[in-house]
Enzyme design. Structure first.
Site, PDB file in Angstrom:
ATOM      1  N   GLU A  83       0.874  -1.209   0.046  1.00  0.00           N
ATOM      2  CA  GLU A  83      -0.235  -0.177  -0.058  1.00  0.00           C
ATOM      3  C   GLU A  83       0.778   1.239  -0.075  1.00  0.00           C
ATOM      4  OE1 GLU A  83      -3.435   1.980   2.709  1.00  0.00           O
ATOM      5  OE2 GLU A  83      -3.175  -0.014   2.541  1.00  0.00           O
ATOM      6  N   LYS A 261      -7.620  -0.238  11.032  1.00  0.00           N
ATOM      7  CA  LYS A 261      -6.872  -0.998   9.861  1.00  0.00           C
ATOM      8  C   LYS A 261      -5.605   0.031   9.676  1.00  0.00           C
ATOM      9  CE  LYS A 261      -6.115  -0.961   5.289  1.00  0.00           C
ATOM     10  NZ  LYS A 261      -5.566  -0.132   4.295  1.00  0.00           N
ATOM     11  N   ASP A 277       3.498 -14.078  12.084  1.00  0.00           N
ATOM     12  CA  ASP A 277       2.128 -14.537  12.020  1.00  0.00           C
ATOM     13  C   ASP A 277       1.196 -13.169  11.848  1.00  0.00           C
ATOM     14  OD1 ASP A 277      -0.149 -15.427  11.371  1.00  0.00           O
ATOM     15  OD2 ASP A 277       0.354 -17.301  12.757  1.00  0.00           O
ATOM     16  N   HIS A 375      -2.387  10.169  -0.320  1.00  0.00           N
ATOM     17  CA  HIS A 375      -2.191   8.801  -0.570  1.00  0.00           C
ATOM     18  C   HIS A 375      -2.366   8.503  -2.293  1.00  0.00           C
ATOM     19  CE1 HIS A 375      -3.331   4.654  -0.147  1.00  0.00           C
ATOM     20  NE2 HIS A 375      -4.161   4.621  -1.075  1.00  0.00           N
TER      21      HIS A 375
END
Length: 422
Positions: A83, A261, A277, A375
């Protein structure tokens, strides 16, 4: 053409043979899926030992976040993510945090829990107390399963016993509480649970069903605190905007899901880069966000006496330096060496610092110019490449997309055509 996914003995084939089989059965031209196969034979051999039915590998961009001072020490932090803006935002907020000393962290001992579920117990409350009465016997048996862990200072520390009412049944569930030292701990606690199961069944007077770790690692929290200079952030209005954005997330689960998030953008990138993990860490974090019974923000923001922004967070962080991909994947090994960490706790504290920095960066963008400006500026490079721009054309395509304010593939293709015609 329909695909037949029944492939007897598929797992016995080599990666190249598996790929050829997939091409044949898919009915697709090999050129359509050729990128699934890996040309890196060394990495392919490692991947074939890590998971099943391997045909290739997937490369993910790995950036290095700069400017981080954590507990008075500087770190270069590897982050694996696809991202745009994640590494840049974390690095930027780390530079702002440096003004007031960077990030301060602490963490719990590396405690993990395995659960042993008993069904069919006639006297659940009596069984619960019988298990407590045999506590030392259970702990001794557990520690016999991993003498090396005990030698390193870890091992089974305690038990807890819970009575769970569910679906018209009552389960007696024993929690084995284990200090796993520098491991993530899944293999250690699962092995202990398997060994204890017959004795737990005998004492409790029931039948064992599940014996497995819990990813609700709420005894293994990592905490971080940082003070962000108000002027460096853009002034008091930006600070107030960040606090409003946090308060919105704290009150509303729809906002909290995206807010958290953003935190996980930072956390997962470091977890992945170090071969840990990601799913376990993400499950533990989101479970922690709902620990009160309502899903809410993992982070907290407030002002100090000088009007600066103070960000804090505590998150379960079950990561390790031994076992798993951390020891088998060469990139993960290199990432750990770059960090120079000496313990799983130190790694956990670095990870939560990156998560807080990333969260602050996202909130600052929301409170100031809006998330899309920065972004999409970075995303424009991806769009330019997807449109077919060559290396020498990318910057001009990006500049024109940003000027027009429409970062879309169709616009990029049109801009690229104009550039080439001129």
């Amino acid at each position: 053409m329909s695909v037949n996914s029944r492939i007897p003995g598929f797992y016995k084939l080599s990666p190249s043979e598996r790929f050829k089989t997939v091409v044949k059965l898919s009915g697709l031209p090999e050129s359509d899926i050729s990128k699934l196969a890996s040309t890196d034979t060394d990495m392919l051999a490692i991947a074939d030992r890590m998971v099943e039915n391997v045909v290739g590998t997937l490369s993910i961009p790995l950036g290095v976040a700069a400017n981080f001072t954590i507990n008075g020490r500087d770190y270069l932090i590897p982050m694996a993510t696809e991202e745009p803006s994640v590494v840049a935002a974390a690095s930027n907020m780390a530079s702002v945090a440096r003004i007031h000393g960077g990030f301060n962290t602490s963490s719990d001992q590396p405690i993990m829990i395995s659960q042993i579920q008993l069904v069919g117990v006639k006297d659940p409350h009596g069984a619960r107390l019988r298990l407590f009465e045999r506590r030392q016997e259970l702990l001794d048996l557990a520690n016999q399963q991993d003498p090396m862990l005990v030698k390193l200072g870890g091992g089974a520390r305690d038990i807890d016993v819970r009575i769970i009412d569910a679906a018209e049944k009552t389960y007696v569930v024993l929690h084995l509480i284990v200090d796993v030292r520098d491991a993530m701990g899944a293999n250690a606690v699962n092995t202990m649970a398997e060994a204890l199961a017959p004795l737990v069944a005998e004492i409790g007077g029931g039948r064992v069903r599940l014996r497995i770790l819990s990813n609700k690692a709420d005894r293994r929290l990592a905490r971080v605190r940082a003070t962000y200079d108000a002027e460096a952030l853009g002034g008091q209005d930006v600070v107030d905007g960040i606090i409003d954005a946090y308060a919105f997330a704290a009150a509303d689960p729809y906002r909290a899901a995206t807010h958290n998030k953003g935190i996980m953008n930072g956390i997962t990138a470091v977890v992945l880069a170090t071969g840990n993990d990601t799913r376990a860490v993400e499950a533990g974090a989101h479970c922690h966000a709902a620990a009160t019974g309502r899903y809410t923000s993992l982070s907290h923001y407030e002002k100090d006496a000088h009007g600066n922004l103070v960000g804090t967070m505590e998150v379960p962080m079950a990561v390790g330096l031994v076992g798993g991909a951390t020891k088998t994947h060469p990139v993960a090994q290199a990432a750990v060496k770059l960090l120079g960490v000496k313990s799983a706790q130190e790694l956990a504290e670095i990870i939560v610092a990156v998560g807080l920095a990333q969260n602050t960066g996202a909130l600052r963008a929301l409170a100031a110019e809006g998330i899309q400006k920065g972004h999409m500026s970075l995303h424009a490079r991806n769009i330019a490449v997807a449109a077919g721009a060559r290396a020498e054309e990318i910057d001009e395509v990006v500049a024109r997309l940003r000027k027009e304010g429409h970062v879309r593939i169709d616009k990029a293709e049109a801009v690229l055509a104009q550039i080439r015609q001129s």
